[in-house]
Write an enzyme that holds these catalytic residues in place. Structure first.
Site, short mmCIF file in Angstrom:
data_model
loop_
_atom_site.label_atom_id
_atom_site.label_comp_id
_atom_site.label_asym_id
_atom_site.label_seq_id
_atom_site.Cartn_x
_atom_site.Cartn_y
_atom_site.Cartn_z
N SER A 124 63.62 -6.48 42.92
CA SER A 124 63.08 -6.70 44.10
C SER A 124 62.54 -7.99 44.17
CB SER A 124 61.93 -5.68 44.14
OG SER A 124 61.09 -5.92 45.29
N TYR A 148 54.33 -0.88 40.59
CA TYR A 148 55.67 -0.89 40.92
C TYR A 148 56.35 -2.31 40.47
CZ TYR A 148 59.45 -1.36 43.98
OH TYR A 148 61.12 -1.61 44.30
N LYS A 152 59.66 -3.19 37.73
CA LYS A 152 61.11 -4.18 38.10
C LYS A 152 61.15 -5.43 37.26
CE LYS A 152 62.62 -1.53 41.38
NZ LYS A 152 63.53 -0.63 40.92
P1 NAD Z 1 64.99 5.63 47.96
O1 NAD Z 1 63.63 6.12 47.81
O2 NAD Z 1 65.55 5.84 49.35
O3 NAD Z 1 66.06 5.98 47.05
C1 NAD Z 1 65.79 6.17 45.70
C2 NAD Z 1 66.71 7.45 45.18
O4 NAD Z 1 66.43 7.80 43.83
C3 NAD Z 1 66.23 8.76 46.04
O5 NAD Z 1 67.22 9.25 46.59
C4 NAD Z 1 65.25 9.59 45.20
O6 NAD Z 1 65.59 10.96 45.03
C5 NAD Z 1 66.11 9.03 43.62
N1 NAD Z 1 65.30 9.22 42.62
C6 NAD Z 1 64.03 8.68 42.25
N2 NAD Z 1 63.69 8.85 41.01
C7 NAD Z 1 64.97 9.86 40.52
C8 NAD Z 1 64.92 10.44 39.13
N3 NAD Z 1 64.14 10.25 38.16
N4 NAD Z 1 66.13 11.03 39.06
C9 NAD Z 1 67.03 11.15 39.79
N5 NAD Z 1 66.90 10.64 41.29
C10 NAD Z 1 65.74 9.78 41.42
O7 NAD Z 1 64.70 3.86 47.59
P2 NAD Z 1 65.54 2.66 48.31
O8 NAD Z 1 64.95 2.04 49.22
O9 NAD Z 1 67.14 3.14 48.56
O10 NAD Z 1 65.62 1.88 46.87
C11 NAD Z 1 66.68 2.05 45.61
C12 NAD Z 1 66.10 1.03 44.67
O11 NAD Z 1 65.96 -0.23 45.37
C13 NAD Z 1 64.89 1.29 43.99
O12 NAD Z 1 64.96 0.98 42.71
C14 NAD Z 1 63.76 0.37 44.64
O13 NAD Z 1 62.82 0.18 43.90
C15 NAD Z 1 64.89 -0.72 44.95
N6 NAD Z 1 64.17 -1.66 46.12
C16 NAD Z 1 63.78 -1.17 47.20
C17 NAD Z 1 63.29 -1.87 48.08
C18 NAD Z 1 63.03 -1.38 49.50
O14 NAD Z 1 62.28 -2.07 50.33
N7 NAD Z 1 63.83 -0.37 49.86
C19 NAD Z 1 63.16 -3.37 47.81
C20 NAD Z 1 63.41 -3.79 46.57
C21 NAD Z 1 63.77 -2.84 45.65
N1 UFG Z 2 53.18 -4.95 58.02
C1 UFG Z 2 52.45 -4.63 59.13
N2 UFG Z 2 52.00 -3.51 59.73
C2 UFG Z 2 52.68 -2.31 59.12
C3 UFG Z 2 53.58 -2.61 57.91
C4 UFG Z 2 53.79 -3.90 57.19
O1 UFG Z 2 51.66 -5.63 59.79
O2 UFG Z 2 52.42 -1.43 59.43
C5 UFG Z 2 53.41 -6.39 57.81
C6 UFG Z 2 53.04 -6.74 56.28
O3 UFG Z 2 51.49 -7.05 56.54
C7 UFG Z 2 54.08 -7.74 55.72
C8 UFG Z 2 55.30 -7.28 56.72
O4 UFG Z 2 54.84 -6.47 57.50
O5 UFG Z 2 53.59 -8.97 56.33
C9 UFG Z 2 56.53 -6.61 55.97
O6 UFG Z 2 55.74 -5.49 55.26
P1 UFG Z 2 56.37 -4.41 54.51
O7 UFG Z 2 55.35 -3.45 53.88
O8 UFG Z 2 57.55 -3.92 55.30
O9 UFG Z 2 57.18 -5.01 53.31
P2 UFG Z 2 56.68 -6.18 52.03
O10 UFG Z 2 57.01 -7.29 52.30
O11 UFG Z 2 55.18 -5.87 51.94
O12 UFG Z 2 57.10 -5.35 50.79
C10 UFG Z 2 58.48 -4.58 50.58
C11 UFG Z 2 58.55 -3.52 49.78
C12 UFG Z 2 58.15 -3.87 48.47
C13 UFG Z 2 59.29 -5.02 47.99
C14 UFG Z 2 59.09 -6.10 48.76
C15 UFG Z 2 60.14 -7.07 48.58
O13 UFG Z 2 57.65 -2.54 50.13
O14 UFG Z 2 58.40 -3.05 47.66
O15 UFG Z 2 59.23 -5.76 50.30
O16 UFG Z 2 61.56 -6.66 48.41
F1 UFG Z 2 59.00 -5.53 46.74
#
Ligand code: NAD
Ligand code: UFG
Length: 333
Positions: A124, A148, A152
Site C-alpha cells: 500500500s 495496519y 504492510k
Molecule cells: P477486502 O477486505 O475487500 O478483501 C480482503 C479479503 O481477504 C476478504 O475477502 C476477506 O474475507 C479475506 N480475508 C482476510 N483475512 C483472511 C484470512 N485470514 N483468511 C482468509 N481470508 C481472509 O480488501 P481489499 O480492499 O480487496 O484489499 C486487498 C488487499 O489489498 C489487502 O491486503 C489490503 O491491505 C490491500 N490494500 C487495499 C487498499 C484499499 O484501499 N482497498 C489499499 C492498499 C492495499
Molecule cells: N475523507 C473525507 N471524508 C471521509 C473520508 C475521507 O474527507 O469521510 C478524505 C480524507 O481526509 C483523505 C481522502 O478523503 O483526504 C481519502 O481518504 P480515504 O480514507 O479514502 O483514503 P486514505 O488515503 O486516507 O487511505 C487509503 C486506505 C489506506 C491506504 C491508503 C493508500 O484507507 O489503507 O489509502 O493506499 F493505505
C-alpha cells in the site's frame, strides 16, 4: 496456469479473479468471508462464465494450504488476504499483526515446500508514511503511522529477506494508491459494512441517501482547494496491474516493487463534485476538522510500472464515479 488468490472474494481480489480468467489463467481462491460474501463467486461466474475453485477457510491454516497445493498445481499466488481498516488497527494491533503477517508467512512457507515461488503481494502507499514531496517514487523513504501500515511494511521486509535467502523466488510487491470504482457490469464492487471509513464508499452512501452528508476532513491543507489530494485508481485498472505483475515474475526471477496508481491527484471536493455531476445526484457536504493521521497530498510516480510492467491505468475519474454509483444502485436491488 493456476493462480492461488488468497482473499479472492474481497474487493480487489474479486476484480483480479475476473481479469485472471480473462487473461486465460485458472483461479483457486481461499477466503474466510471475514470481509466478503459467498455470492461474489456467483458474480465472478456471471461475468466470466467461469467459476473459481474455492476453499472456504482461513489463509493462515497451514493444513488447508497444504491441501490446496496438493490438489492443484499452483504456478503463482497473489496474497490479498488481510484486514485493512487503519482506525481498527490502532485499536486492535495484535489482531492486525496476527492476521496480516501470518497470512503471508504461512503462505510463503507452504509455497516454499511445494517449490512454487512466484508471488504477488498487496502492499500500500501507506508505506510512504508522510511523504515530503509528490509524486512518490518507489525509492522514497518508508515509514508507518499505524499498525495496519506496519503490517504492510513488515510484509515487504519479510519478502525482501526471503528473496535474499533464496533468489529462485520471483516476487512483485505492489503498492496500491486509492482503489475506487467497480466492475462495469455492476455485479462486483466495494460494499463495506456499517459507516465507511474511505471517501468513495462514503460518497456513494450519501448519494444514495443512506447517510445525510459527507464530512470533508479539513479544508486548510496546502492543496489547490484546501482539501486532501489522493491518487484514485479504478479497481479494474488495478486488477490488470496484477496480470502485468504476474507476467513480469513469470519471465524473470526478481523481487521488485511497483506503485500502482494513475499519477493524478484529485481533492476531496473534486471527487464529491464530479460524482454528483456525472451521476446527477446530490452529495451534500460539510467541512469538518482534519482527520488525525491524514496527509495533505499523495499521488504516485507511475513511470516504473509503465516501463517495466508495460501497464498504465486507463480509466478516467468519470468512469470511476459512474461505475461506483452503478454498483451502489445495483446492490440495493
Ligand atoms: P477486502 O477486505 O475487500 O478483501 C480482503 C479479503 O481477504 C476478504 O475477502 C476477506 O474475507 C479475506 N480475508 C482476510 N483475512 C483472511 C484470512 N485470514 N483468511 C482468509 N481470508 C481472509 O480488501 P481489499 O480492499 O480487496 O484489499 C486487498 C488487499 O489489498 C489487502 O491486503 C489490503 O491491505 C490491500 N490494500 C487495499 C487498499 C484499499 O484501499 N482497498 C489499499 C492498499 C492495499
Ligand atoms: N475523507 C473525507 N471524508 C471521509 C473520508 C475521507 O474527507 O469521510 C478524505 C480524507 O481526509 C483523505 C481522502 O478523503 O483526504 C481519502 O481518504 P480515504 O480514507 O479514502 O483514503 P486514505 O488515503 O486516507 O487511505 C487509503 C486506505 C489506506 C491506504 C491508503 C493508500 O484507507 O489503507 O489509502 O493506499 F493505505
Amino acid at each position: 496456469m493456476k493462480v492461488l488468490v488468497t482473499g479472492g472474494c474481497g474487493y480487489i481480489g474479486s476484480h483480479t479473479c475476473v481479469e485472471l480468467f480473462q487473461a486465460g489463467y485458472e483461479v483457486v481462491i481461499i477466503d474466510n468471508f471475514v470481509n466478503s460474501k459467498a455470492e461474489v463467486l456467483d458474480k465472478i461466474e456471471q461475468i466470466t462464465n467461469k467459476r473459481p475453485f474455492f476453499y472456504e477457510g482461513d489463509a493462515r491454516d497451514i493444513e488447508l494450504l497444504e491441501r490446496i497445493f496438493n490438489e492443484h498445481e499452483i504456478h503463482a499466488a497473489i496474497d490479498f488476504a488481510a484486514y485493512k481498516a487503519v482506525g481498527e488497527s490502532v485499536e486492535k494491533p495484535l489482531m492486525y499483526y496476527q492476521n496480516n503477517l501470518n497470512c503471508l508467512l504461512n503462505l510463503c512457507e507452504v509455497m516454499q515446500r511445494h517449490n512454487c515461488k512466484n508471488l504477488v503481494f498487496s502492499s500500500s502507499a501507506t508505506v510512504y508514511g508522510e511523504p515530503e514531496t509528490v509524486p512518490i517514487t518507489e525509492a522514497f523513504p518508508l515509514s508507518s503511522t499505524n499498525p495496519y501500515g506496519s503490517t504492510k511494511l513488515f510484509g515487504e521486509m519479510i519478502l525482501q529477506d526471503l528473496y535474499r535467502s533464496d533468489s529462485t523466488w520471483s516476487i512483485a510487491i505492489l503498492r496500491y494508491f486509492n482503489p475506487v470504482g467497480a466492475h462495469e457490469s455492476g455485479l462486483i464492487g466495494e460494499d463495506p459494512n456499517g459507516i465507511p471509513n474511505n471517501l468513495m464508499p462514503y460518497i456513494c452512501k450519501v448519494a444514495n441517501k443512506e447517510l445525510p452528508c459527507l464530512h470533508v476532513f479539513g479544508n486548510d491543507y496546502p492543496t489547490h482547494d484546501g482539501t486532501g489530494v489522493r491518487d484514485y485508481i479504478h479497481v479494474v485498472d488495478l486488477a490488470k496491474g496484477h496480470i502485468a505483475a504476474l507476467r513480469k515474475i513469470n519471465d524473470s526471477q526478481l523481487l521488485d516493487i511497483y506503485n500502482l496508481g494513475t499519477g493524478c491527484g484529485y481533492s476531496v471536493l473534486e471527487m464529491a463534485n464530479t460524482y454528483a455531476e456525472i451521476n446527477q445526484v446530490e452529495v451534500p457536504y460539510q467541512i469538518d476538522p482534519r482527520r488525525p493521521g491524514d496527509i495533505p497530498e499523495c499521488y504516485a510516480d507511475t513511470k516504473k510500472a509503465e516501463r517495466e510492467l508495460h501497464w498504465k491505468a486507463e480509466k478516467s475519474l468519470t468512469q470511476m464515479c459512474k461505475d461506483s454509483y452503478r454498483f451502489t444502485v445495483n446492490s440495493q436491488k
